[in-house]
Write a protein that holds these residues in place. Structure first.
Motif, PDB file in Angstrom:
ATOM      1  N   ALA A 299      36.648  22.662  41.745  1.00 20.55           N
ATOM      2  CA  ALA A 299      35.445  23.482  41.759  1.00 20.55           C
ATOM      3  C   ALA A 299      34.878  23.662  40.348  1.00 20.55           C
ATOM      4  O   ALA A 299      35.620  23.708  39.370  1.00 20.55           O
ATOM      5  CB  ALA A 299      35.757  24.855  42.345  1.00 20.55           C
ATOM      6  N   SER A 300      33.567  23.771  40.265  1.00 18.93           N
ATOM      7  CA  SER A 300      32.912  24.046  38.995  1.00 18.93           C
ATOM      8  C   SER A 300      31.631  24.827  39.247  1.00 18.93           C
ATOM      9  O   SER A 300      31.099  24.832  40.361  1.00 18.93           O
ATOM     10  CB  SER A 300      32.595  22.745  38.251  1.00 18.93           C
ATOM     11  N   GLY A 301      31.147  25.507  38.214  1.00 16.91           N
ATOM     12  CA  GLY A 301      29.887  26.227  38.319  1.00 16.91           C
ATOM     13  C   GLY A 301      30.002  27.654  38.801  1.00 16.91           C
ATOM     14  O   GLY A 301      28.980  28.321  39.000  1.00 16.91           O
ATOM     15  N   PHE A 302      31.215  28.129  39.023  1.00 12.98           N
ATOM     16  CA  PHE A 302      31.423  29.517  39.431  1.00 12.98           C
ATOM     17  C   PHE A 302      32.839  29.922  39.031  1.00 12.98           C
ATOM     18  O   PHE A 302      33.666  29.074  38.670  1.00 12.98           O
ATOM     19  CB  PHE A 302      31.207  29.693  40.934  1.00 12.98           C
ATOM     20  N   THR A 303      33.106  31.235  39.108  1.00 14.40           N
ATOM     21  CA  THR A 303      34.431  31.741  38.744  1.00 14.40           C
ATOM     22  C   THR A 303      35.362  31.529  39.927  1.00 14.40           C
ATOM     23  O   THR A 303      35.397  32.310  40.877  1.00 14.40           O
ATOM     24  CB  THR A 303      34.357  33.228  38.364  1.00 14.40           C
ATOM     25  N   PHE A 304      36.112  30.473  39.853  1.00 10.53           N
ATOM     26  CA  PHE A 304      36.931  30.003  40.967  1.00 10.53           C
ATOM     27  C   PHE A 304      37.845  31.090  41.531  1.00 10.53           C
ATOM     28  O   PHE A 304      37.967  31.238  42.751  1.00 10.53           O
ATOM     29  CB  PHE A 304      37.754  28.813  40.481  1.00 10.53           C
ATOM     30  N   SER A 305      38.460  31.858  40.654  1.00 10.20           N
ATOM     31  CA  SER A 305      39.463  32.829  41.090  1.00 10.20           C
ATOM     32  C   SER A 305      38.875  33.992  41.880  1.00 10.20           C
ATOM     33  O   SER A 305      39.617  34.792  42.450  1.00 10.20           O
ATOM     34  CB  SER A 305      40.227  33.366  39.880  1.00 10.20           C
ATOM     35  N   HIS A 306      37.547  34.094  41.943  1.00 16.52           N
ATOM     36  CA  HIS A 306      36.894  35.219  42.607  1.00 16.52           C
ATOM     37  C   HIS A 306      36.529  34.940  44.068  1.00 16.52           C
ATOM     38  O   HIS A 306      35.976  35.824  44.730  1.00 16.52           O
ATOM     39  CB  HIS A 306      35.617  35.613  41.864  1.00 16.52           C
TER      40      HIS A 306
ATOM     41  N   ASP B 232      43.967  34.735  44.280  1.00 15.65           N
ATOM     42  CA  ASP B 232      45.331  34.844  43.743  1.00 15.65           C
ATOM     43  C   ASP B 232      46.386  34.663  44.819  1.00 15.65           C
ATOM     44  O   ASP B 232      47.423  35.329  44.814  1.00 15.65           O
ATOM     45  CB  ASP B 232      45.537  36.203  43.056  1.00 15.65           C
ATOM     46  N   ASN B 233      46.099  33.782  45.762  1.00 17.62           N
ATOM     47  CA  ASN B 233      47.038  33.485  46.856  1.00 17.62           C
ATOM     48  C   ASN B 233      47.396  34.746  47.659  1.00 17.62           C
ATOM     49  O   ASN B 233      48.510  34.842  48.184  1.00 17.62           O
ATOM     50  CB  ASN B 233      48.317  32.855  46.298  1.00 17.62           C
ATOM     51  N   SER B 234      46.475  35.691  47.763  1.00 18.25           N
ATOM     52  CA  SER B 234      46.745  36.955  48.451  1.00 18.25           C
ATOM     53  C   SER B 234      47.014  36.770  49.938  1.00 18.25           C
ATOM     54  O   SER B 234      47.689  37.584  50.565  1.00 18.25           O
ATOM     55  CB  SER B 234      45.574  37.919  48.252  1.00 18.25           C
ATOM     56  N   PHE B 235      46.471  35.728  50.537  1.00 18.79           N
ATOM     57  CA  PHE B 235      46.763  35.403  51.931  1.00 18.79           C
ATOM     58  C   PHE B 235      46.527  33.925  52.164  1.00 18.79           C
ATOM     59  O   PHE B 235      45.792  33.271  51.428  1.00 18.79           O
ATOM     60  CB  PHE B 235      45.913  36.227  52.897  1.00 18.79           C
TER      61      PHE B 235
ATOM     62  N   ALA C 207      44.523  28.875  37.389  1.00 22.48           N
ATOM     63  CA  ALA C 207      44.479  28.456  35.994  1.00 22.48           C
ATOM     64  C   ALA C 207      44.010  27.007  35.872  1.00 22.48           C
ATOM     65  O   ALA C 207      43.310  26.643  34.925  1.00 22.48           O
ATOM     66  CB  ALA C 207      45.851  28.613  35.354  1.00 22.48           C
ATOM     67  N   LYS C 208      44.374  26.192  36.867  1.00 22.42           N
ATOM     68  CA  LYS C 208      44.023  24.771  36.806  1.00 22.42           C
ATOM     69  C   LYS C 208      42.855  24.423  37.710  1.00 22.42           C
ATOM     70  O   LYS C 208      42.334  23.318  37.647  1.00 22.42           O
ATOM     71  CB  LYS C 208      45.240  23.926  37.192  1.00 22.42           C
ATOM     72  N   ASN C 209      42.489  25.328  38.596  1.00 22.46           N
ATOM     73  CA  ASN C 209      41.291  25.219  39.420  1.00 22.46           C
ATOM     74  C   ASN C 209      41.436  24.563  40.773  1.00 22.46           C
ATOM     75  O   ASN C 209      40.993  25.116  41.743  1.00 22.46           O
ATOM     76  CB  ASN C 209      40.159  24.579  38.607  1.00 22.46           C
ATOM     77  N   PRO C 210      41.982  23.371  40.922  1.00 20.84           N
ATOM     78  CA  PRO C 210      41.892  22.768  42.246  1.00 20.84           C
ATOM     79  C   PRO C 210      42.593  23.566  43.341  1.00 20.84           C
ATOM     80  O   PRO C 210      43.576  24.248  43.126  1.00 20.84           O
ATOM     81  CB  PRO C 210      42.567  21.404  42.073  1.00 20.84           C
ATOM     82  N   VAL C 211      42.044  23.421  44.544  1.00 18.46           N
ATOM     83  CA  VAL C 211      42.678  23.905  45.755  1.00 18.46           C
ATOM     84  C   VAL C 211      43.306  22.702  46.435  1.00 18.46           C
ATOM     85  O   VAL C 211      42.660  21.680  46.608  1.00 18.46           O
ATOM     86  CB  VAL C 211      41.651  24.544  46.707  1.00 18.46           C
ATOM     87  N   TYR C 212      44.558  22.844  46.798  1.00 19.02           N
ATOM     88  CA  TYR C 212      45.268  21.727  47.395  1.00 19.02           C
ATOM     89  C   TYR C 212      45.542  21.976  48.867  1.00 19.02           C
ATOM     90  O   TYR C 212      45.661  23.107  49.313  1.00 19.02           O
ATOM     91  CB  TYR C 212      46.614  21.508  46.689  1.00 19.02           C
ATOM     92  N   ARG C 213      45.663  20.882  49.594  1.00 15.63           N
ATOM     93  CA  ARG C 213      46.031  20.957  50.981  1.00 15.63           C
ATOM     94  C   ARG C 213      47.073  19.869  51.221  1.00 15.63           C
ATOM     95  O   ARG C 213      46.780  18.683  51.137  1.00 15.63           O
ATOM     96  CB  ARG C 213      44.808  20.708  51.855  1.00 15.63           C
TER      97      ARG C 213
END
Length: 116
Positions: free
Chosen positions: A24-31, A54-57, A75-81
């Motif tokens: 992801a880019s262009g936004f605050t990923f962690s939000h 933050d992996n809350s669920f 911290a590294k950005n990608p979401v994995y599946r």
């Protein structure tokens, strides 16, 4: 400019594993909550997994519970599946998705084909 760029996927035999990622880019990923959808030929696009801040669920469709794992590293950005014990019915185009700044954003889609 918000962008979701996918990688991974491909062809695998029944029982095999694949990994998809969404950068992801262009936004605050962690939000933002991140999601994976899939769409099989002739069918609607369905939600298969979601992950909170933050992996809350984590949430999964019944059809993939116990086989698929969604994760994120803010911290590294990608979401994995991680997709394990794949079945022919998992064959679909997979999409990364998030609702950001009041709009829908989708990745470009990645084909996953499971051969029997």
């Amino acid at each position: 400019q918000v962008q979701l760029v996918q990688s991974g996927g491909g062809l695998v035999q029944t029982g095999g594993s694949l990994r998809l990622s969404c950068a992801a880019s262009g936004f605050t990923f962690s939000h933002y909550i991140m999601n994976w959808y899939r769409q099989a030929p002739g069918e609607e696009r369905d939600l298969v997994a979601s992950i909170g801040l933050d992996n809350s669920f984590t949430r999964y469709a019944d059809s993939v519970k116990g086989r698929f794992t969604i994760s994120r590293d803010n911290a590294k950005n990608p979401v994995y599946r991680e997709m394990n014990i794949l079945k022919p019915e998992d064959t679909a185009v997979y999409y990364c998705y998030s609702y950001i700044y009041g709009s829908d954003y989708w990745g470009q889609g990645t084909q996953v084909t499971v051969s029997s």
